[in-house]
Design an enzyme around this catalytic site. Sequence first.
Site, PDB file in Angstrom:
ATOM      1  N   ARG A   1      -5.357  21.035   8.147  1.00 33.45           N
ATOM      2  CA  ARG A   1      -4.835  19.701   8.433  1.00 33.45           C
ATOM      3  C   ARG A   1      -3.306  19.758   8.487  1.00 33.45           C
ATOM      4  O   ARG A   1      -2.704  20.749   8.069  1.00 33.45           O
ATOM      5  CB  ARG A   1      -5.239  18.712   7.314  1.00 33.45           C
ATOM      6  CG  ARG A   1      -6.748  18.497   7.167  1.00 33.45           C
ATOM      7  CD  ARG A   1      -7.302  17.693   8.322  1.00 33.45           C
ATOM      8  NE  ARG A   1      -8.715  17.372   8.129  1.00 33.45           N
ATOM      9  CZ  ARG A   1      -9.730  18.155   8.455  1.00 33.45           C
ATOM     10  NH1 ARG A   1      -9.482  19.355   9.012  1.00 33.45           N
ATOM     11  NH2 ARG A   1     -10.978  17.776   8.273  1.00 33.45           N
TER      12      ARG A   1
ATOM     13  N   PHE B   1      -0.082  -2.375   8.768  1.00 38.87           N
ATOM     14  CA  PHE B   1      -0.816  -1.371   7.991  1.00 38.87           C
ATOM     15  C   PHE B   1      -2.139  -1.930   7.466  1.00 38.87           C
ATOM     16  O   PHE B   1      -3.070  -1.185   7.208  1.00 38.87           O
ATOM     17  CB  PHE B   1       0.006  -0.936   6.760  1.00 38.87           C
ATOM     18  CG  PHE B   1       1.256  -0.173   7.069  1.00 38.87           C
ATOM     19  CD1 PHE B   1       2.509  -0.771   6.981  1.00 38.87           C
ATOM     20  CD2 PHE B   1       1.191   1.163   7.435  1.00 38.87           C
ATOM     21  CE1 PHE B   1       3.670  -0.070   7.249  1.00 38.87           C
ATOM     22  CE2 PHE B   1       2.353   1.882   7.700  1.00 38.87           C
ATOM     23  CZ  PHE B   1       3.588   1.264   7.605  1.00 38.87           C
TER      24      PHE B   1
ATOM     25  N   GLY C   1       0.827  -1.227   0.000  1.00 40.15           N
ATOM     26  CA  GLY C   1       0.000   0.000   0.000  1.00 40.15           C
ATOM     27  C   GLY C   1       0.845   1.253   0.000  1.00 40.15           C
ATOM     28  O   GLY C   1       2.079   1.197  -0.050  1.00 40.15           O
TER      29      GLY C   1
ATOM     30  N   LYS D   1      -9.857   2.248  14.781  1.00 40.94           N
ATOM     31  CA  LYS D   1      -8.529   2.688  15.236  1.00 40.94           C
ATOM     32  C   LYS D   1      -8.531   2.850  16.766  1.00 40.94           C
ATOM     33  O   LYS D   1      -7.599   2.469  17.454  1.00 40.94           O
ATOM     34  CB  LYS D   1      -8.132   4.009  14.563  1.00 40.94           C
ATOM     35  CG  LYS D   1      -7.876   3.882  13.067  1.00 40.94           C
ATOM     36  CD  LYS D   1      -6.776   2.879  12.766  1.00 40.94           C
ATOM     37  CE  LYS D   1      -6.536   2.707  11.281  1.00 40.94           C
ATOM     38  NZ  LYS D   1      -5.571   1.643  10.972  1.00 40.94           N
TER      39      LYS D   1
ATOM     40  N   ASP E   1      -4.992 -13.400   3.003  1.00 36.50           N
ATOM     41  CA  ASP E   1      -6.126 -12.665   3.587  1.00 36.50           C
ATOM     42  C   ASP E   1      -6.034 -12.877   5.102  1.00 36.50           C
ATOM     43  O   ASP E   1      -6.270 -13.983   5.598  1.00 36.50           O
ATOM     44  CB  ASP E   1      -7.447 -13.226   3.029  1.00 36.50           C
ATOM     45  CG  ASP E   1      -8.653 -12.470   3.600  1.00 36.50           C
ATOM     46  OD1 ASP E   1      -9.736 -12.545   2.995  1.00 36.50           O
ATOM     47  OD2 ASP E   1      -8.488 -11.793   4.645  1.00 36.50           O
TER      48      ASP E   1
ATOM     49  N   TYR F   1     -14.735   3.459  10.691  1.00 39.57           N
ATOM     50  CA  TYR F   1     -13.287   3.394  10.426  1.00 39.57           C
ATOM     51  C   TYR F   1     -12.521   3.968  11.620  1.00 39.57           C
ATOM     52  O   TYR F   1     -11.645   3.316  12.180  1.00 39.57           O
ATOM     53  CB  TYR F   1     -12.926   4.178   9.158  1.00 39.57           C
ATOM     54  CG  TYR F   1     -11.451   4.508   9.114  1.00 39.57           C
ATOM     55  CD1 TYR F   1     -10.997   5.759   9.523  1.00 39.57           C
ATOM     56  CD2 TYR F   1     -10.527   3.553   8.735  1.00 39.57           C
ATOM     57  CE1 TYR F   1      -9.645   6.049   9.537  1.00 39.57           C
ATOM     58  CE2 TYR F   1      -9.170   3.835   8.747  1.00 39.57           C
ATOM     59  CZ  TYR F   1      -8.742   5.092   9.151  1.00 39.57           C
ATOM     60  OH  TYR F   1      -7.394   5.374   9.181  1.00 39.57           O
TER      61      TYR F   1
ATOM     62  N   SER G   1      -4.340   6.670  13.839  1.00 38.48           N
ATOM     63  CA  SER G   1      -4.733   7.871  13.093  1.00 38.48           C
ATOM     64  C   SER G   1      -5.168   8.989  14.017  1.00 38.48           C
ATOM     65  O   SER G   1      -5.736   8.744  15.087  1.00 38.48           O
ATOM     66  CB  SER G   1      -5.892   7.509  12.156  1.00 38.48           C
ATOM     67  OG  SER G   1      -6.482   8.675  11.633  1.00 38.48           O
TER      68      SER G   1
ATOM     69  N   LEU H   1      -7.754  14.952  -0.478  1.00 43.40           N
ATOM     70  CA  LEU H   1      -7.516  16.231  -1.150  1.00 43.40           C
ATOM     71  C   LEU H   1      -6.367  16.184  -2.141  1.00 43.40           C
ATOM     72  O   LEU H   1      -6.525  16.558  -3.308  1.00 43.40           O
ATOM     73  CB  LEU H   1      -7.243  17.320  -0.101  1.00 43.40           C
ATOM     74  CG  LEU H   1      -6.893  18.705  -0.659  1.00 43.40           C
ATOM     75  CD1 LEU H   1      -8.099  19.305  -1.383  1.00 43.40           C
ATOM     76  CD2 LEU H   1      -6.419  19.634   0.459  1.00 43.40           C
TER      77      LEU H   1
HETATM   78  C1  WQD Z   1      -8.548  17.038   3.848  1.00 42.49           C
HETATM   79  C2  WQD Z   1      -9.266  18.372   3.685  1.00 42.49           C
HETATM   80  C3  WQD Z   1     -11.601  18.176   3.215  1.00 42.49           C
HETATM   81  C4  WQD Z   1     -11.197  16.377  -0.731  1.00 42.49           C
HETATM   82  C5  WQD Z   1      -8.113  11.623   5.894  1.00 42.49           C
HETATM   83  C6  WQD Z   1      -8.677  10.277   6.128  1.00 42.49           C
HETATM   84  C7  WQD Z   1      -8.519   9.936   7.576  1.00 42.49           C
HETATM   85  C8  WQD Z   1      -7.071  10.046   7.978  1.00 42.49           C
HETATM   86  C9  WQD Z   1      -6.541  11.436   7.666  1.00 42.49           C
HETATM   87  C10 WQD Z   1      -6.080   7.876   7.822  1.00 42.49           C
HETATM   88  C11 WQD Z   1     -10.630  18.365   4.359  1.00 42.49           C
HETATM   89  C12 WQD Z   1     -10.876  18.832   2.050  1.00 42.49           C
HETATM   90  C13 WQD Z   1     -10.909  16.921   0.512  1.00 42.49           C
HETATM   91  C14 WQD Z   1     -11.819  17.172  -1.726  1.00 42.49           C
HETATM   92  C15 WQD Z   1     -11.815  19.024  -0.221  1.00 42.49           C
HETATM   93  N1  WQD Z   1      -6.302   9.079   7.293  1.00 42.49           N
HETATM   94  N2  WQD Z   1     -11.212  18.226   0.750  1.00 42.49           N
HETATM   95  N3  WQD Z   1     -12.103  18.481  -1.434  1.00 42.49           N
HETATM   96  O1  WQD Z   1     -10.570  14.116   5.818  1.00 42.49           O
HETATM   97  O2  WQD Z   1      -8.444  15.019   6.876  1.00 42.49           O
HETATM   98  O3  WQD Z   1      -8.802  12.578   6.619  1.00 42.49           O
HETATM   99  O4  WQD Z   1      -6.765  11.657   6.252  1.00 42.49           O
HETATM  100  O5  WQD Z   1      -6.240   7.524   8.941  1.00 42.49           O
HETATM  101  O6  WQD Z   1      -8.975   8.634   7.737  1.00 42.49           O
HETATM  102  O7  WQD Z   1     -10.017  10.328   5.778  1.00 42.49           O
HETATM  103  O8  WQD Z   1      -8.361  14.054   4.597  1.00 42.49           O
HETATM  104  O9  WQD Z   1      -7.762  14.550   2.271  1.00 42.49           O
HETATM  105  O10 WQD Z   1     -10.109  13.730   2.766  1.00 42.49           O
HETATM  106  O11 WQD Z   1      -9.462  16.022   3.436  1.00 42.49           O
HETATM  107  O12 WQD Z   1     -12.079  20.204   0.030  1.00 42.49           O
HETATM  108  O13 WQD Z   1     -12.118  16.735  -2.877  1.00 42.49           O
HETATM  109  O14 WQD Z   1      -9.506  18.606   2.300  1.00 42.49           O
HETATM  110  O15 WQD Z   1     -12.842  18.836   3.452  1.00 42.49           O
HETATM  111  O16 WQD Z   1     -10.832  19.651   4.906  1.00 42.49           O
HETATM  112  P1  WQD Z   1      -9.111  14.029   6.021  1.00 42.49           P
HETATM  113  P2  WQD Z   1      -8.937  14.531   3.178  1.00 42.49           P
END
Ligand code: WQD
Length: 339
Positions: A232, A81, A10, A154, A58, A150, A125, A201
């Site tokens: 973030r 992971f 991954g 964790k 698996d 999810y 996480s 994102l």
């Molecule tokens: C980041 C920001 C969205 C997509 C993820 C995983 C979580 C953890 C941490 C593993 C947010 C904004 C996003 C888009 C946008 N990983 N966004 N348009 O939500 O912080 O969490 O990473 O454990 O499980 O879900 O990450 O990249 O989805 O979003 O505006 O098309 O970008 O609203 O503010 P997130 P993300």
Amino acid sequence: MKILVTGGLGFIGSHTVVELQNEGLEVVIIDDCSNADEKVLEGIQTITGKRPLFEKIDLRDKSMVESFFARHQDVVGVIHFAASKAVGESVVKPLLYYENNIGTLVYILQALSQKQRASFIFSSSCTVYGQADEMPITEDAPVKAAESPYGNTKQIGEEIIADTCKVTPSLNAIALRYFNPMGAHPSVEIGELPIGVPQNLVPFITQTGMGIREQLAVFGDDYPTEDGTCIRDYIHVVDLAKAHVVALQRLLQAKNEENYEVFNVGTGKGSSVLEVIQSFERVSGEKLNYKIVDRRVGDIVSAYANTKKANQVLGWKAESTLDEAMKSAWDWEKKVRKA
Ligand code: WQD
């Protein structure tokens, strides 16, 4: 000394395998290939010159887990992971997430508990914090009710490890609470390969930059932050991978004080969605096509790490800037689309 990396094909797993091999450790990967391709092994071998052992298993099959450990008695540590990780999917398929993320963890811990001594690194996480009350977030911030199955897996996973370590002095574990991993190895031999439409994102940005996606939807700009978009802590995946090696070595060298420790793994810096977009525009020299839309349900306003504990206790610190991480993500996207 052999290290098992589950989910080692991954995104974060493959980058961690590279760093483990760079440190001279022998690696065996288990992956069920449900969310990764075996050809990632080629990329790892191209970077390090060593092809890790690989078994397609698996981990939900307890007998397969038991037979693996019987055949690989020289495994001294596991970095775990392997898990399902799509927040949205977990809401509609909770039992798939509890079976895969909790069941497999129990089977691995049962196997490790039989050994004279074992080291275990758990991929956790920052989602366990939910919307933390204070920024930056420290490891003793309260764990809040999970926003998704999810995130709950964790939280439950960490509790299972803590309870097991309490009664198993031979088991030594560290949970690493990731913030937002991004980017790709500078060799552009391995990187993030989201299946279908990216939920995260950064891959959505780079795919929009390549014209694969029409336009990025920014989920809300009416949050109580400087520019109204969510904040973030975006960490280069190679920095994150190196944190795993340092944490594992702490356990292998028996430098840990407690046999269960938790560390935040982030840069300590918060970036807003618009700042991430500006980073892409700087490194690519291109304007990104995006529009502001409604908020995404379940998003928290802000999450970035207090990294003092990892800096001081692990002696680890993230090195890459947001632009360096974004450039690696963009270089990877361009390479993948050419292939
Ligand atoms: C980041 C920001 C969205 C997509 C993820 C995983 C979580 C953890 C941490 C593993 C947010 C904004 C996003 C888009 C946008 N990983 N966004 N348009 O939500 O912080 O969490 O990473 O454990 O499980 O879900 O990450 O990249 O989805 O979003 O505006 O098309 O970008 O609203 O503010 P997130 P993300």
